[in-house]
Design an enzyme around this catalytic site. Sequence first.
Site, PDB file in Angstrom:
ATOM      1  N   LYS A 171     -17.919 -52.331   0.505  1.00  0.00           N
ATOM      2  CA  LYS A 171     -18.786 -52.781   1.594  1.00  0.00           C
ATOM      3  C   LYS A 171     -20.089 -51.996   1.581  1.00  0.00           C
ATOM      4  O   LYS A 171     -20.084 -50.786   1.793  1.00  0.00           O
ATOM      5  CB  LYS A 171     -18.109 -52.577   2.957  1.00  0.00           C
ATOM      6  CG  LYS A 171     -18.931 -53.119   4.136  1.00  0.00           C
ATOM      7  CD  LYS A 171     -18.450 -52.598   5.469  1.00  0.00           C
ATOM      8  CE  LYS A 171     -19.098 -51.286   5.832  1.00  0.00           C
ATOM      9  NZ  LYS A 171     -20.543 -51.418   6.155  1.00  0.00           N
ATOM     10  N   GLU A 244     -17.554 -38.144   2.352  1.00  0.00           N
ATOM     11  CA  GLU A 244     -18.760 -37.388   1.996  1.00  0.00           C
ATOM     12  C   GLU A 244     -19.724 -37.586   3.151  1.00  0.00           C
ATOM     13  O   GLU A 244     -20.274 -38.671   3.340  1.00  0.00           O
ATOM     14  CB  GLU A 244     -19.336 -37.875   0.674  1.00  0.00           C
ATOM     15  CG  GLU A 244     -20.329 -36.900   0.056  1.00  0.00           C
ATOM     16  CD  GLU A 244     -21.751 -37.157   0.484  1.00  0.00           C
ATOM     17  OE1 GLU A 244     -22.207 -36.444   1.408  1.00  0.00           O
ATOM     18  OE2 GLU A 244     -22.389 -38.046  -0.071  1.00  0.00           O
ATOM     19  N   CYS A 278     -28.430 -36.719   1.875  1.00  0.00           N
ATOM     20  CA  CYS A 278     -27.460 -35.838   2.530  1.00  0.00           C
ATOM     21  C   CYS A 278     -27.612 -34.397   2.061  1.00  0.00           C
ATOM     22  O   CYS A 278     -27.325 -33.464   2.809  1.00  0.00           O
ATOM     23  CB  CYS A 278     -26.042 -36.340   2.301  1.00  0.00           C
ATOM     24  SG  CYS A 278     -25.580 -36.495   0.559  1.00  0.00           S
ATOM     25  N   GLU A 375     -29.068 -32.292  11.807  1.00  0.00           N
ATOM     26  CA  GLU A 375     -29.515 -32.912  10.560  1.00  0.00           C
ATOM     27  C   GLU A 375     -30.588 -33.952  10.876  1.00  0.00           C
ATOM     28  O   GLU A 375     -30.327 -34.921  11.580  1.00  0.00           O
ATOM     29  CB  GLU A 375     -28.332 -33.577   9.843  1.00  0.00           C
ATOM     30  CG  GLU A 375     -28.728 -34.251   8.544  1.00  0.00           C
ATOM     31  CD  GLU A 375     -27.572 -34.969   7.878  1.00  0.00           C
ATOM     32  OE1 GLU A 375     -27.599 -35.081   6.640  1.00  0.00           O
ATOM     33  OE2 GLU A 375     -26.656 -35.423   8.586  1.00  0.00           O
TER      34      GLU A 375
END
Length: 477
Positions: A171, A244, A278, A375
Site C-alpha cells: 500500500k 521504521e 527520517c 521532529e
Amino acid sequence: MQFDSDYRMLIGGKLETGSASFDVLNPANEQIIGQAPDATPEDLDRAVAAARAAFPAWSALPIEKRREYLNAMAQAILANIDPLKRLLTSEQGKPHADAEADVGGAAFWLMGASSLDLPVVVNEDSDERYSETRRVPLGVVGAIAPWNFPMILAAFKIGPGLLAGNTMVLKPSPFTPLTTLKLGEIIKDILPAGVLNIISGGDNLGPWMTSHPDIDKVSFTGSTATGKKVMQSASATLKRVTLELGGNDPAIVMPDVDVEKVAEQLFWAAFGNNGQICIATKRMYVHKDIYEPLRDAIVAYAKTVKIGDGSEQGTRLGPINNRPQYERVLDLIRDAKEKGYTFLMGGEKSDVPGYFIPVTILDNPPEDSRIVQEEQFGPVLPLLKFDDYDDVVARANATEYGLGGSIWGNDEDKAFEIAKRIQSGTVWVNEVQHLSPTAAFGGMKQSGLGVEGGEEGLLEYTNAQTLVRKKRTAAAA
C-alpha cells in the site's frame, strides 16, 4: 515509454480501477494530477487472497529463481526511469534529479537484496543426531510505504520480503500512490500472478491491513505515533511487525572541521528532500569555537539554493509534500516565533501557490524548545552551541528517538569514539544518510522495531525452524 493517465491496482496479476477513487494533488501548485483507486475492504480481501494463493508455489521456488525475478523487476524499473521520475516529481514535489535517485534507488535496492542469502545453522552433527535451524517464509506480508520516498522505501520491503519466499500486498501513501501504481503495471507480466499486489486507498486502508486476519506480517514506515497504532492493531493476531519510524537525528560538529568545506555537506544533511527524511539532521550541535563561522557559512550557502517546482530547471528544493505536514511545520515555526527565538533566515510563510516553506534556520534556541525536541520533517533547522563532549552526547541522547546521527571532525578516531556513545541505530562519521541493502538499518527507543537491510533485515521476513533427526545408528544402539 510514456504513461497514460489511468491508474489501476494490481490484484492477482490483473489491473483494476476499483469502484471508487480519490484525487492526488501536485504539492507545488495544489492542482489535481490524477485519481487513484480507493480500495474497499473487499478489494483488500481479494488482494490478500491472491497473495495467499500464490504463496505455496512462490515459496517453493529455489531462492536463485526468486533472485532472478527481483533483478528482472529492477531492470524494468530502470527501463522506465524517465516517466517514473517525472510522475514522482508531480505527486511528491521533489526535483527531477532527486526523483530519479528515488526511482533508481528502488532498482538498486532490489538488486542488492537479491544478493543476500538465507542462512542454515547446523546446531549438532553427532553420532546420535543431526540438528539444523533454517529460515522459512512467514506467508503474506502487508507492506505500508510512506510519501517521502515512495519508490525506494517500497523496495526496502519488496526485495527482502519476496526473496525470503513471502508474497505481498503493498500500500503506497494516499499522498503519493501514482508512481507505485505504475510500478504495478510495469511488473505485472514479470512476477507470477498474486506474488506482489499493489492497492491504493485512503486513511482506512492501513488499519484494515494491520487488522486483517490473513496477513502474517506488517512492515510499516512512517511516524512513531502511527507506528504505535500499527503495533497495537497487529497484536490482535500476533502479526510480526517491522516498524521504521520517526527520528530527531543529532549532528555533532567538532572544532577541527574545515568550515568552508563542511558547510555545504551539513546543509544537505538537514535539508535534503526539503528535510523530509527520517534520517535527516534535525538538530545540529556546533562547537563554540567554530559556531559563528559555520553558522554564517551554512546561511550563506542556503541563500544560493533555488526553491520551487521540482519540474523546473535548477530547482534544488521542492515543496512540503502534503497539507497536514505543511501545517505541522508552520506550527513549529509559529511556536518558535511566539517564544522569541532568533531566526537566522526564513520563518515566513511563502506567498506562492503550493506547500512551500522557505529554508528556516534558528540560532541556538533552548534545548527544551519544541523546535529542538520534536521532529520537524521539513526545512527547519536549529543550530545549537556546545563546548563539552560529555554534555553534547547527553543532550544528543536526551530524546525518545534513536534512528540516526552523525559526527563531523578531522580527527576520525575521536569522532568514531563519540559515535559509539550515540544511542541511535545508525551513526555516520563525516557523512550522513548512506544506507546499503547489505547493512542493517533500524531504530532504537521509539524510532522503530526490527531492522531493514542486510541479513538481519532479510531474517525479519522469516521464521526460524529447527529440524532434528535422530540417526538410525543411534536408535539401533
